[in-house]
Enzyme design. Structure first.
Site, short mmCIF file in Angstrom:
data_model
loop_
_atom_site.label_atom_id
_atom_site.label_comp_id
_atom_site.label_asym_id
_atom_site.label_seq_id
_atom_site.Cartn_x
_atom_site.Cartn_y
_atom_site.Cartn_z
N HIS A 1 0.77 -1.17 -0.04
CA HIS A 1 -0.06 0.02 0.00
C HIS A 1 0.75 1.36 -0.01
CE1 HIS A 1 -3.69 2.48 1.06
NE2 HIS A 1 -2.77 3.21 1.73
N GLU A 2 1.89 1.38 0.95
CA GLU A 2 2.72 2.45 0.97
C GLU A 2 3.58 2.74 -0.27
OE1 GLU A 2 1.89 4.65 3.29
OE2 GLU A 2 0.59 3.26 4.24
N HIS B 1 1.70 4.71 -2.80
CA HIS B 1 1.99 6.17 -2.55
C HIS B 1 3.30 6.48 -2.96
CE1 HIS B 1 -1.59 6.90 -0.36
NE2 HIS B 1 -1.44 6.25 0.62
N GLU C 1 -4.62 7.95 -2.78
CA GLU C 1 -5.04 6.70 -2.58
C GLU C 1 -5.32 5.80 -3.45
OE1 GLU C 1 -4.92 5.78 0.67
OE2 GLU C 1 -4.13 7.71 1.50
#
Lengths: 516, 516
Positions: free
Chosen positions: B276-277, B280, B306
Site C-alpha cells: 500500500h505505502e 503512494h 489513495e
C-alpha cells in the site's frame, strides 16, 4: 493606579526576559531541527536525498542565524543589562543573558548568507566524504576541502585582531583557548608521551588476537547497550543507531542520541565507540532540564565534552576494576570467542599500546600524538603553509615521523576523520587532548572526594561517579566556562599532572617505564 | 543599449520568477524539515523527546506559514499574472504561479500563530495517542480530541461561505470536492456494496489459517521489500522503516520514505501495508524532478494518492496473476508455513471477505463501509451533533449496524486510526474511498491502453504499468487537478462503474453474487 505614578525609568525586566526567551527558544528549535536532519543524514538517509538535504540544512541554518542576529535581540540584551547585574552571576537568568549576549555578539559578525553557504557546503562535502572514504578517493573530495579551507579562513577573518588565524575557530569550540595555548600544552605533553610510547612499543606487544575474532553485530550492540544502561544512559531519553563515524547529538533534554559503528572482526571498534559516545550523552542528559531549549542547555566546550567521553571510555571503560566486574558477562555473551580467554589477557588486549593508524582506535598513550598531527596540519592549512593537494603526503610524513607507521592509502590516512569534510578546518581537534587532560583531572578529584566512586566502579555501580559529575559539571550546561568548572570541581586550573600520573600508574603496571 | 530605449511597461518576469522560486523553495525546505521531524517522531524518537518535538514542529510550521503568507509573495504573484497568461497553462511556470497563488490565497486566511498552535497540539495529541492506543485508554486522549474538534471548526471558519463546515477541510485534501459530493458518492456505493458484502459473508468464509501462523519479522520485511523493488520502488531514493501506523512521507524527489508495521502472527498486516505505502511512494518518486522543491512537487490530492496505494496494494497485489508469479517465492521464504498450502487457498485467504473491525486490514468489499463510518462520524463531530465523549459508543453502534460486529474495546475501535489524533478532524477519510474508485478507473484505462500491462503483471514485470501511470499521472505532481488527470487519462470524469465492475468480476469468481 494613581494618575501620578511615575513612568518606570527602565522597562520592566520580566516581559523583556520573556521575549528574550521566546526568541532564543525559536533559535533553538531551528538549530535542533537542523540537528535532527543532520542525524538522519548520517544514519538513515538514502543517497538520493543528499542534495535536497544540503539545501534544507542551509535554509535552517540561515534562518537560525537571522533570528539570532535580529537587531531586536541585541536591543533586548542591552535593555536587560541592569536586570542581569542585579542577579547572582550563576543564576539561570543572569547566565542566560550573559551567554546569549556572547552568542549574539559572535553571530552578528558573520552574514547569514555566509552561514547558509557554509551549511550547504558542509552537507555536500560530508556526503561526498561518505562515498570517497570507502573508495579511497581523496581526489573526489579535494576541491571540496580546498573550499572548506577557504571558507574557514573567511570565517576567521570575520573576527579580526587574532594572533593566529585558527584562534577564532578554536574559540568557538573552546572559549578563551588560543592556538598558542594549545601549542604550549601539546609541547609539554609531547615531551612526556613520546618517550613513554617509545618505551612501551619497544617491549613485546600485548596479544590482542582475542579481540580480532568474529563477533556478530547484534550481540555486540546488545552488550554495549547493556553496559551504557548501567552507566546511566537513559534510553527513554535517547537511543543508539549505526553510522559511518560515531557522534552524539542532542535534540532536547529528553532526546540525546548516540551512534556507533560495528566491526564484526574486531570487538574494540563498536564497544569503545559506544562507551565513548555514552560519555558525551551522559553529560547532555545530565544538564538541568530547566535550561532546555535555551543557549545554556548544552555542553560548555569541546574540552569538557571530550573529558566526559574519554573518562567513560577509558578511565572507567578500559580499567581493570570495570572489567573485573563486566568481563564474565562478556564471556557469557561470546562464550566461543572469550570463554577460554583469561581476564588478564583481555585487559591487556583492550589496553594494547601500538604505533597505529586510526585515531579513534588508538590506545591512551599514543592517542594524543594522533591529535597533535591533525592540529598541526589544520593550522598549516589555515596559515597557507600547506596546500590541500599536499595534505595526503604531509599526513604520511607526520605519521612516519611521530608514530613510525604510515597509512598505505588515504582511506586510513587523511580521509579517516569526518571533521574536515563536514565543513570546517580549524578548531576541530584540540578538544580531544584537552579532554584527556581534563578527564583525568576530574576523575582524580572525584575519587578523592568520594571513596564510594572507586568501590562502585569495581561493583558495576556507576551512580556515585555520575552523580558527582552531574553535580560538579553536567547540570550547569553552559552556565559556567571550562575554567570555572575546573576551578570549582578540582580547586585549580587545567593541569597535566593527573593525566600523566594516571598513564604512568596504569601502564607502569603493564610495562617497564622510563623514570618519570 | 540606446539611451532612448523605453522603460519596459511591466517588470521583467524572469527576475520576479526567480525570486518567487527562491521564496517557494524556502517554504518547501521548512515543510520538508518538518516532514523529517514528523517521520522521526513516528519511527525512532524516544518518548522523552515528545514535548520538545512538538515545539520544534510548531516553530517550523509557523515559519513556513509566515514565509508563505508574506505580502511580498502576494505582490510577486500579482506581478506575474501577465507572464502566466502568456504561457501554456500546463507549462511548469504557469502551473507554478497558478498553484502557488492558490496556496497563498488559502494560507493568508489563517493566522500563523494558529498554525503553530495546530502543529504543537497535533504533535502532543499524536504522542498521547501512541501511548493511549496500546493502553486502550480513550479517556487519556479525549480532552485532546475535543480540542482537535474545536480547532478543526475554527480552521474551517477561516473560510466562510461553505455549505457544510467540513467543506473547507475536505477541500485541502481533495480540492473542489464537498461534503455533499462525498455523501452522494457514498450513497451510490453503499447501495451496491451493502448487498454485495451481505451476499458474500452469508456464504462460508474463506479459510485464512495459513496466514495466521508465525512469520518472523526479518523475513517478512525482506520479502516485502523484494516485492516493491520489483514494483519499481527505488531504494536509492527512499527507504522503509517500522512505525505504529504506516504512512508515506516525502522529503525530496530523491528521498521518499515508507513505513510498515509487522505482525509476526498474521502475514497480511505487514505485507499489504508495504504494498500500500509503496503505491503512494511510486507516485511521489514518479513526479518530475523538475518540480522538486516547489509546491508542484508532490501528489495532487488525497483521492489520486489513495488511488495509487490501493491500486498497487489490491488491483495488483491481491490479484491472482500477481500471486501466480510471486507465490513460489513466498513459499520458498516460508517453507514450513506455506510449503503445503496451494496457491488457491492462499489467494482466497488474502481476499477473505469478512465483517471485521480494522479498516487497514479490511478486504476490498467491506473497506469502504469502514471509511463511510469515519466520514459520517467526523461530520457529526464538526456539526456538533455528536460529542467526543459519545464517540466510542457511536462508533460501536455504527459498526454493529453497518458491519454486524462491534469492537470489544476502544483500541480496535475509535483509537485504531491515527488521523483524528494527529491534529485534525474532517477531510481525513473521503480520499480512501475516492481512491478505490479512481484506482479502478485508472487501472481499467491502463489495461485497455496497453495489453502488455496485464501480461507484465502475470510475469512479475511492472514497468509497463508504472510507466503508463508515470506518463498519465505521476510526473505531473500538482500541475493538474484530480478532475484534469482523470479526464486526460480515462477520457471522462469520476465514475464508480469500473470499480463496481471490478469487484463483481473478482468476487463473482470466488462467490455466488446477487444479480448486479
Amino acid at each position: 493606579m494613581s494618575a501620578t505614578s511615575p513612568t518606570p525609568p527602565v522597562a520592566e525586566p520580566q516581559p523583556l526576559l520573556a521575549e528574550l526567551k521566546r526568541r532564543l527558544h525559536e533559535v533553538d528549535d531551528l538549530e535542533s531541527a537542523g540537528a535532527v536532519l543532520g542525524w538522519d543524514q548520517s544514519t538513515y538517509m538514502p543517497s538520493g536525498g543528499a542534495d535536497a538535504r544540503g539545501r534544507q540544512l542551509a535554509t535552517l541554518s540561515a534562518l537560525a542565524h537571522q533570528k539570532l542576529t535580529d537587531p531586536e535581540l541585541g536591543r533586548l540584551l542591552d535593555a536587560l543589562r541592569g536586570h542581569e547585574a542585579a542577579l547572582p552571576p550563576d543564576s539561570d537568568d543572569a547566565s542566560l543573558i550573559r551567554v546569549a549576549r556572547r552568542d549574539y555578539l559572535r553571530a552578528v559578525r558573520v552574514p547569514s548568507a555566509f552561514m547558509a553557504e557554509l551549511a550547504r557546503h558542509g552537507a555536500a562535502s560530508f556526503q561526498a566524504w561518505t562515498v570517497a572514504r570507502p573508495a579511497d578517493d581523496f581526489d573526489a573530495v579535494r576541491p571540496l576541502l580546498e573550499r572548506t579551507v577557504d571558507y574557514s579562513r573567511q570565517l576567521a577573518d570575520f573576527f579580526p585582531g587574532y594572533a593566529h588565524i585558527a584562534d577564532p575557530l578554536i574559540d568557538v569550540a573552546d572559549e578563551g583557548v588560543t592556538a598558542a595555548d594549545v601549542r604550549t600544552l601539546f609541547a609539554a605533553l609531547r615531551a612526556e608521551l613520546v618517550p613513554l610510547a617509545r618505551a612501551i612499543t619497544d617491549q613485546p606487544a600485548a596479544d590482542d588476537a582475542c579481540l580480532r575474532q568474529h563477533y556478530p553485530e547484534a550481540a555486540q550492540i546488545a552488550f554495549g547497550e547493556a553496559l551504557i544502561r548501567r552507566y546511566g544512559f537513559d534510553f527513554e531519553r535517547g537511543r543508539q543507531d549505526k553510522t559511518h563515524h560515531p557522534f552524539t547529538t542532542r535534540f532536547a533534554a529528553g532526546d540525546v542520541r548516540i551512534t556507533t559503528r560495528i566491526n564484526e572482526d574486531d570487538l574494540r571498534e563498536g564497544l569503545f565507540a559506544t562507551l565513548h559516545e555514552a560519555g558525551h550523552a551522559l553529560y547532555e542528559q545530565g544538564i538541568s532540564p530547566r535550561l532546555d531549549g535555551t543557549p545554556l542547555g548544552r555542553g560548555t566546550s569541546s574540552g569538557i565534552h571530550e573529558s566526559q567521553s574519554r573518562l567513560w571510555e577509558n578511565l572507567v571503560g578500559r580499567s581493570l576494576p570495570f572489567w573485573e566486574h563486566s568481563y564474565p558477562g562478556l564471556q557469557q555473551t561470546f562464550p566461543e570467542q572469550l570463554g577460554a580467554v583469561p581476564l588478564d589477557t583481555f585487559y591487556r588486549a583492550v589496553n594494547k599500546v601500538e604505533r597505529s593508524l586510526i585515531r579513534v582506535e588508538a590506545d591512551e598513550v599514543t592517542y594524543n600524538l594522533h591529535v597533535m598531527i591533525r592540529f598541526d596540519l589544520e593550522l598549516a592549512l589555515l596559515e597557507g603553509t600547506l596546500a590541500v593537494r599536499d595534505l595526503p603526503d604531509a599526513w604520511r610524513e607526520r605519521y612516519r615521523a611521530d608514530l613510525g607507521v604510515a597509512p598505505p592509502d588515504d582511506r586510513d590516512g587523511v580521509l579517516q576523520d569526518m571533521h574536515w569534510y563536514a565543513g570546517q578546518v580549524g578548531g576541530m581537534f584540540q578538544g580531544y587532548t584537552l579532554g584527556n587532560v581534563i578527564g583525568a583531572q576530574l576523575f582524580a578529584a572525584a575519587r578523592a572526594a568520594r571513596p564510594e566512586i572507586a568501590t562502585g566502579i569495581a561493583a558495576g555501580e556507576f551512580d556515585p561517579l555520575r552523580d558527582w559529575l552531574t553535580e560538579q559539571i553536567y547540570r550547569y550546561g553552559r552556565k559556567l566556562t571550562t575554567a570555572e568548572l575546573l576551578q570549582r570541581a578540582t580547586g585549580g586550573p587545567l593541569s597535566t599532572g593527573p593525566y600523566l600520573a594516571y598513564l604512568r600508574q596504569k601502564y607502569g603496571a603493564l610495562y617497564t617505564l622510563p623514570p618519570g
